[in-house]
Every structure is written in structure tokens, then in C-alpha cells.
Design a protein around this motif. Sequence first.
Motif, PDB file in Angstrom:
ATOM      1  N   LEU A 109      72.677  42.395  55.349  1.00  0.00           N
ATOM      2  CA  LEU A 109      71.817  43.469  55.849  1.00  0.00           C
ATOM      3  C   LEU A 109      71.440  44.434  54.726  1.00  0.00           C
ATOM      4  O   LEU A 109      70.305  44.895  54.645  1.00  0.00           O
ATOM      5  N   SER A 112      68.872  42.671  52.178  1.00  0.00           N
ATOM      6  CA  SER A 112      67.800  41.858  52.761  1.00  0.00           C
ATOM      7  C   SER A 112      66.414  42.199  52.208  1.00  0.00           C
ATOM      8  O   SER A 112      65.587  41.315  51.991  1.00  0.00           O
ATOM      9  N   SER A 113      66.177  43.475  51.967  1.00  0.00           N
ATOM     10  CA  SER A 113      64.848  43.877  51.507  1.00  0.00           C
ATOM     11  C   SER A 113      64.815  44.307  50.046  1.00  0.00           C
ATOM     12  O   SER A 113      63.812  44.813  49.566  1.00  0.00           O
ATOM     13  N   ALA A 123      70.924  33.492  53.218  1.00  0.00           N
ATOM     14  CA  ALA A 123      70.189  32.603  54.121  1.00  0.00           C
ATOM     15  C   ALA A 123      70.750  31.186  54.044  1.00  0.00           C
ATOM     16  O   ALA A 123      70.954  30.533  55.073  1.00  0.00           O
ATOM     17  N   ILE A 152      72.900  28.320  66.816  1.00  0.00           N
ATOM     18  CA  ILE A 152      72.281  29.603  66.453  1.00  0.00           C
ATOM     19  C   ILE A 152      72.730  30.686  67.432  1.00  0.00           C
ATOM     20  O   ILE A 152      73.108  31.790  67.031  1.00  0.00           O
ATOM     21  N   CYS A 156      74.788  34.036  66.492  1.00  0.00           N
ATOM     22  CA  CYS A 156      74.269  35.362  66.845  1.00  0.00           C
ATOM     23  C   CYS A 156      75.348  36.156  67.578  1.00  0.00           C
ATOM     24  O   CYS A 156      75.626  37.314  67.242  1.00  0.00           O
ATOM     25  N   GLU A 159      78.201  37.179  65.115  1.00  0.00           N
ATOM     26  CA  GLU A 159      77.815  38.217  64.160  1.00  0.00           C
ATOM     27  C   GLU A 159      77.623  39.566  64.838  1.00  0.00           C
ATOM     28  O   GLU A 159      78.053  40.605  64.326  1.00  0.00           O
ATOM     29  N   GLY A 160      76.974  39.546  65.993  1.00  0.00           N
ATOM     30  CA  GLY A 160      76.778  40.797  66.715  1.00  0.00           C
ATOM     31  C   GLY A 160      78.099  41.374  67.193  1.00  0.00           C
ATOM     32  O   GLY A 160      78.308  42.592  67.162  1.00  0.00           O
TER      33      GLY A 160
ATOM     34  N   TYR B  98      60.429  42.053  57.999  1.00  0.00           N
ATOM     35  CA  TYR B  98      61.869  41.865  58.225  1.00  0.00           C
ATOM     36  C   TYR B  98      62.708  43.023  57.692  1.00  0.00           C
ATOM     37  O   TYR B  98      63.814  42.829  57.202  1.00  0.00           O
ATOM     38  N   ALA B  99      62.153  44.217  57.775  1.00  0.00           N
ATOM     39  CA  ALA B  99      62.891  45.408  57.348  1.00  0.00           C
ATOM     40  C   ALA B  99      63.413  46.187  58.546  1.00  0.00           C
ATOM     41  O   ALA B  99      64.503  46.734  58.508  1.00  0.00           O
ATOM     42  N   GLY B 160      73.446  40.222  66.351  1.00  0.00           N
ATOM     43  CA  GLY B 160      73.645  39.058  65.502  1.00  0.00           C
ATOM     44  C   GLY B 160      72.330  38.406  65.120  1.00  0.00           C
ATOM     45  O   GLY B 160      72.143  37.960  63.986  1.00  0.00           O
ATOM     46  N   ALA B 161      71.406  38.380  66.072  1.00  0.00           N
ATOM     47  CA  ALA B 161      70.096  37.792  65.801  1.00  0.00           C
ATOM     48  C   ALA B 161      69.389  38.587  64.700  1.00  0.00           C
ATOM     49  O   ALA B 161      68.704  38.016  63.839  1.00  0.00           O
ATOM     50  N   PHE B 162      69.565  39.895  64.704  1.00  0.00           N
ATOM     51  CA  PHE B 162      68.970  40.741  63.668  1.00  0.00           C
ATOM     52  C   PHE B 162      69.532  40.393  62.287  1.00  0.00           C
ATOM     53  O   PHE B 162      68.795  40.315  61.308  1.00  0.00           O
ATOM     54  N   VAL B 163      70.828  40.208  62.225  1.00  0.00           N
ATOM     55  CA  VAL B 163      71.460  39.843  60.947  1.00  0.00           C
ATOM     56  C   VAL B 163      70.871  38.538  60.415  1.00  0.00           C
ATOM     57  O   VAL B 163      70.439  38.457  59.262  1.00  0.00           O
ATOM     58  N   LEU B 164      70.848  37.529  61.279  1.00  0.00           N
ATOM     59  CA  LEU B 164      70.327  36.228  60.854  1.00  0.00           C
ATOM     60  C   LEU B 164      68.842  36.288  60.511  1.00  0.00           C
ATOM     61  O   LEU B 164      68.401  35.736  59.504  1.00  0.00           O
ATOM     62  N   ARG B 166      66.933  38.753  59.507  1.00  0.00           N
ATOM     63  CA  ARG B 166      66.604  39.440  58.256  1.00  0.00           C
ATOM     64  C   ARG B 166      66.948  38.566  57.054  1.00  0.00           C
ATOM     65  O   ARG B 166      66.217  38.555  56.058  1.00  0.00           O
ATOM     66  N   ALA B 167      68.063  37.860  57.135  1.00  0.00           N
ATOM     67  CA  ALA B 167      68.458  37.015  56.006  1.00  0.00           C
ATOM     68  C   ALA B 167      67.588  35.767  55.914  1.00  0.00           C
ATOM     69  O   ALA B 167      67.178  35.383  54.828  1.00  0.00           O
ATOM     70  N   LEU B 168      67.305  35.171  57.061  1.00  0.00           N
ATOM     71  CA  LEU B 168      66.549  33.911  57.076  1.00  0.00           C
ATOM     72  C   LEU B 168      65.046  34.136  56.983  1.00  0.00           C
ATOM     73  O   LEU B 168      64.289  33.178  56.794  1.00  0.00           O
ATOM     74  N   ARG B 169      64.631  35.375  57.134  1.00  0.00           N
ATOM     75  CA  ARG B 169      63.191  35.673  57.170  1.00  0.00           C
ATOM     76  C   ARG B 169      62.511  34.802  58.237  1.00  0.00           C
ATOM     77  O   ARG B 169      61.511  34.119  57.970  1.00  0.00           O
ATOM     78  N   GLU B 172      63.231  33.121  64.579  1.00  0.00           N
ATOM     79  CA  GLU B 172      63.848  32.117  65.449  1.00  0.00           C
ATOM     80  C   GLU B 172      65.157  32.601  66.097  1.00  0.00           C
ATOM     81  O   GLU B 172      65.319  32.455  67.312  1.00  0.00           O
ATOM     82  N   PRO B 173      66.076  33.198  65.342  1.00  0.00           N
ATOM     83  CA  PRO B 173      67.313  33.659  65.977  1.00  0.00           C
ATOM     84  C   PRO B 173      67.065  34.660  67.105  1.00  0.00           C
ATOM     85  O   PRO B 173      67.736  34.619  68.132  1.00  0.00           O
ATOM     86  N   VAL B 176      65.766  32.709  70.100  1.00  0.00           N
ATOM     87  CA  VAL B 176      66.867  31.966  70.731  1.00  0.00           C
ATOM     88  C   VAL B 176      67.775  32.926  71.503  1.00  0.00           C
ATOM     89  O   VAL B 176      68.131  32.674  72.658  1.00  0.00           O
TER      90      VAL B 176
END
Lengths: 203, 203
Positions: A109, A112-113, A123, A152, A156, A159-160, B98-99, B160-164, B166-169, B172-173, B176
Amino acid sequence: MASATRDRIVEASSELLRKQGYMATGVKQIVAEASAPFGSIYHFFPGGKEQLGEEAIRHSGALYGQLLDLFFVPGADPVAATESFFAGAAATLRESGYADACPIATVALEISSSSEPMRRACAEVFESWIDAAAGSLAEAGIEPGRARTLAISMLCSLEGAFVLARALRSTEPVEVAGRTSAAAVREALPVRRAHHRAGRARG
Amino acid sequence: MASATRDRIVEASSELLRKQGYMATGVKQIVAEASAPFGSIYHFFPGGKEQLGEEAIRHSGALYGQLLDLFFVPGADPVAATESFFAGAAATLRESGYADACPIATVALEISSSSEPMRRACAEVFESWIDAAAGSLAEAGIEPGRARTLAISMLCSLEGAFVLARALRSTEPVEVAGRTSAAAVREALPVRRAHHRAGRARG
DNA sequence: GTCTATAATTTGATAGAC
DNA sequence: GTCTATCAAATTATAGAC
């Protein structure tokens, strides 16, 4: 060429990055923790802190991937594996005073940017975890596409749950996420034996 | 006493903390972004960067909570609300390069083990979101205990979806996690109309 | 209350002796 | 390759003029 000093630096970085994140971890703290001379950092890692961070992420990623494999062994019950994995994560969290959660999420996190090399490393680690989990689920009889989506979804949740658990100082989110994930795996699994509620017909 | 300068500083801090995290955000960058004089930071926030960070977290938490309320309006379908919320999160993510994901997650992980006041602020924000979501789900007819568990599960998926993502750009997470969460809400909802697959009897 | 100058410390990184 | 001394820049925070 394997150097013991180099390895110690990468390992110390991995641990510090997991607990503190990238920005809060100084190179001086790393060499102190690794009992390495300060100059070694730039001898072994000409790219400086960023290169070291990237290598630490990949190192942590491989280690945590091995831990995953320890639970999701071929032939074993993926529902039980999911339950055990989340339970283990909760225990680690509690025992470390809510410091040891995902080894790369904080860094992911943070950078990331701002750092493309490190972001890419994160990634690739996440992808490798997803591939590994999806592979195990597919081996258990779940259709590949569904296995990937499920993997996935589980990652998620994990991680969350780590984010919430560290902030709330409670393992409840991890336990909830574990139950949810285990149930999702159970639902996706092809029916094998009797007494299964849903009983959706399956090819 | 409301001060326009003070408000601008808090708002600028919230935005920067969301995109960059706590450690990467300097007080000089904050005052620059807020078009405020440097001294104002310590005039309005005697506790320095940490106090400012704490207030920014609470500010972001309240704002994002209002966004939640915008989707989960009383009487509306919580399944549709869940789908819309995750879709909106994915859109925001994409549009911001993705910021812009969770406004407090990066900070929460960063300071979890180093700043008790800020950690507490993050915990209270997360709790407030869980309470709000659980309240909405309970209003829709889900038993309170189950509503709370479901709310935690949904927040885990989102974070968790946010973490993935941002990293994966990749969104999809988030997509899902959105589908998984919407399905979980649908399953937990008491059956109202006909043609519903499971049909578990309910008081 | 606003704004500037500056203190005190720490940061990542480098040079060069050994 | 190891290790130390040190640099230049950036950090949070403070003092004090206006």
C-alpha cells in the motif's frame, strides 16, 4: 554467489518491513538488526534502499508461499486447510502483539503509487499466491476458472482481515474471514459423499 | 470555533494520507497542498503531525461512512447496494490511477504498532463502518448477530481487494470481492418472494 | 493569528582507508 | 569485501517578528 551477510540483510529487512512498513524502516536499523556493516548495504545492493526493499518483498513472498504449501498439500481437504491457515494466521497475530500479519501488505500500500519496481514485486508475489491457492483448489476438483476466483476471494478476505485485526487489536476479523472462506471452499467443492445440504448436480 | 485554514489542513491531510500513507507525507507537503502557512500546523495542532494524523483519520472515516450511508439507504435492497458500492470503489480506483482506495488502510497498517492514538482512531473508524453496515443489514431482516458477522466479512473483502487492486493495477479483485459479498448478503437475507433457489425456512 | 527563519535530528547515500 | 567517517538533503518542531 551466496553471502551470509547479504542473506542476513535481506532477512532482517523482510522482518522489519513486515512489522513497520517501508517508510518507517531505515537502512541503519536494518544493518543494526542484521549485525552487518553499514557499507555492506550499498556493496550488495547498489540500487540502495529500493533494491533492498524489492528483494525483501520477493524473499517474504517466497517464504509465505511455502507456508501456504504447508497447509494446502495435494490430496488433503482444502476446507480443513483453509480453516487451519486462518487459525494459524490468527495465532501468529496474537502472539506477536498484532505486529506480524501479511509480510508485504503494508509495503504494497505504501509504495503502490511511488515505486514501480517494488509495486511490481508485490504484484508478482500476490499473483504467485493466487496461482498456488488456485492450483490446490483445482486439484481438489474445482473448475480452474472458479478456483482462481475463489483463490482471489480468499486472499482478499485474508488481507482485509489483517488490516482490521491489527487496527482493532482483535483476531475476530481473521476468524470471521476464515469461516467465510472455508464455507466458500466447501460450497465450491464437488459433492463427494452423502449428507451434503445443497446437492447441486455436478458433471 | 471553525477555522477555514484548519479545515483545509485536515482535508489536505486526509487526501495525502489516503494516497501516500502517513510516513511518506510530510507536514510541509500538507501545508503546501492546503495553501496554509507552515506555522499554522502547530498553532492548530499542538500535538504536531500525530494529532493531525489522528484528526485526518477521523475526518476520512466520517466522510467514507457518509458514502456508505448513500448506498445502504433504509428500505433499499442491500444486495444491489453491495454491488453498487463495490462497483463504485472499482471506478474510483481506476479513475485515480489506483491511488484512491480505502482512506485509512495504509495509515492503519503503518502505525498499528507505533502510534496508539492513531491506531485507536483507525479502530474506531472501522468499528463505526461495521456498525453502520450491520445496522443496514439488520434493518433488511437479517438477525443482528449474523448481520454484524456479515458486515465484518464484507469489510474484510473490500479492504483486502483494495490491497490487491493497488498492487496488481487491476480492478479484478474488487469485482470478485463485490460478487462474493453480494452473494453472501443474498444468502443471509430472509426469503421474501418466490423463485429463490435455496429456500431455507425462516421465522 | 500569520508567516519566516532556523534549530535539532535523522535520513539515504558516498568516499576512501584497510 | 569490511568498516568508518562523513556528506547533503530532508524531517519535525520551535522561536519570535509582525
